[in-house]
Design an enzyme around this catalytic site. Structure first.
Site, short mmCIF file in Angstrom:
data_model
loop_
_atom_site.label_atom_id
_atom_site.label_comp_id
_atom_site.label_asym_id
_atom_site.label_seq_id
_atom_site.Cartn_x
_atom_site.Cartn_y
_atom_site.Cartn_z
N LYS A 189 0.75 -1.38 -0.07
CA LYS A 189 0.13 -0.08 -0.23
C LYS A 189 0.92 1.21 0.10
CE LYS A 189 0.13 1.84 3.87
NZ LYS A 189 1.26 2.89 5.05
N THR A 246 -4.35 5.25 3.47
CA THR A 246 -2.95 6.10 2.65
C THR A 246 -2.68 6.67 1.46
OG1 THR A 246 -1.51 4.27 3.85
CG2 THR A 246 -0.56 5.49 2.73
#
Length: 328
Positions: A189, A246
């Protein structure tokens, strides 16, 4: 299993936040910091240089010696991913057999392509590896804002016990046994967050950002299948949850790095002096993808931009010019 005494190795923003979290959970907490300047700052000011304005409770004991920090029922390893091997190697001689060593860094080691739990198993075979990951910003956790994460260990009973030891009113750890899946979600991620930041920095709009995040998740799922990670793990906190967080806010250092790249900054300065794990993870992730024959065009584009073998505009064009195909 009871874990009353918990040591946190790493006095950065995340380490400080987790030390405060463990204290709120009613544990006796020891904090060790490898950076001498920050260790002095912690001792004198009772706050981390990397998390200013958040005071370290007086009940948290500061340790300068790794041997002292090793005398705990469980240890949280909260140092940068590329420093994990060095710290665990130094720590290993002091560890008791079976003590849980919980890796909290989200990354893949350069060169070896190993995940953090694999490094722990290699460098401290007497310890029991575990990992903690999920959608969480240090500042939020330190201030006691509601947060949910995943704690994973190969032995479900251990994962459950660690979750109970760390949990408090505002910090909710879910337990899992899919260690590889949890680690993969946390590492990948960060790379995808850089891509999302580039989209924002280039001013390509919310529609492009949504498409990028969705197709990035498709890459993550393909990688997970190749590494025998569970699909449900990817759909959980440490996968989709962490990806959404994120890829959506400048609070993320990886996203902010991408924004800087999108605005024309060079990779050497785009992090603005802050640790963005995705910068190190991108080349390792791409090499692993090639070895497993996994199609990861977004991750490949990020790696190329960071290596300066492709400009941001060329990377965007390469993605837009890919052949049309079925979404599934």
């Amino acid at each position: 299993m009871e874990f009353q005494r918990i040591s946190v190795l790493g006095g950065g923003a995340w380490g400080t936040a987790l030390a405060l979290t463990c204290l709120r959970a009613g544990r006796a907490v020891t904090l060790w910091e490898f950076d001498a300047a920050n260790a002095d700052h912690l001792a004198v000011r009772r706050e981390s240089r990397f998390l200013p304005g958040v005071r370290l409770d007086a009940a948290i004991k500061l340790a300068r010696d790794l041997g002292e920090a090793a005398q705990a029922d469980a240890i949280l390893l909260v140092v940068p991913a590329q420093a994990v091997r060095s710290v665990v190697t130094q720590l290993a001689p002091f560890l008791r057999t079976g003590v849980p060593l919980v890796a909290c860094a989200k990354g893949i080691e350069l060169g070896t392509h190993k995940f953090m739990s694999e490094i722990v198993a290699e460098c401290a075979p007497q310890a029991t590896p575990a990992v903690l990951s999920g959608p969480s910003f240090a500042a939020d956790v330190a201030r006691g804002f509601p947060t949910a994460v995943t704690v994973a260990a190969a032995e479900p009973t251990l994962a459950r016990s660690l979750a109970h030891a760390l949990g408090s009113a505002a910090f909710r750890p879910y337990h899992a046994s899919d260690v590889r899946g949890v680690e993969l979600g946390g590492a990948a991620k960060n790379v995808l967050a850089i891509a999302a930041g580039i989209v924002t920095g280039r001013g390509l709009g919310a529609s492009a950002a949504a498409a990028l995040t969705t197709r990035g998740f498709a890459e993550l799922m393909r990688f997970a299948r190749a590494l025998d990670a569970k699909p449900e793990t990817m759909m959980g906190l440490s996968g989709l949850g962490d990806l959404i967080l994120t890829c959506s806010t400048p609070q993320s250092r990886n996203f902010s790095c991408g924004v800087a790249l999108g605005k024309g900054e060079k990779p050497a300065t785009a992090t603005h002096g802050k640790l963005a794990e995705g910068v190190f993870t991108a080349p390792a992730l791409l090499e692993m993808a090639r070895r497993h024959n996994i199609d990861m065009p977004i991750s490949a584009a990020v790696a190329a931009v960071l290596a300066e073998t492709m400009s941001v505009d060329e990377a965007i064009e390469s993605l837009l010019m890919r052949p049309l195909k079925s979404e599934i």
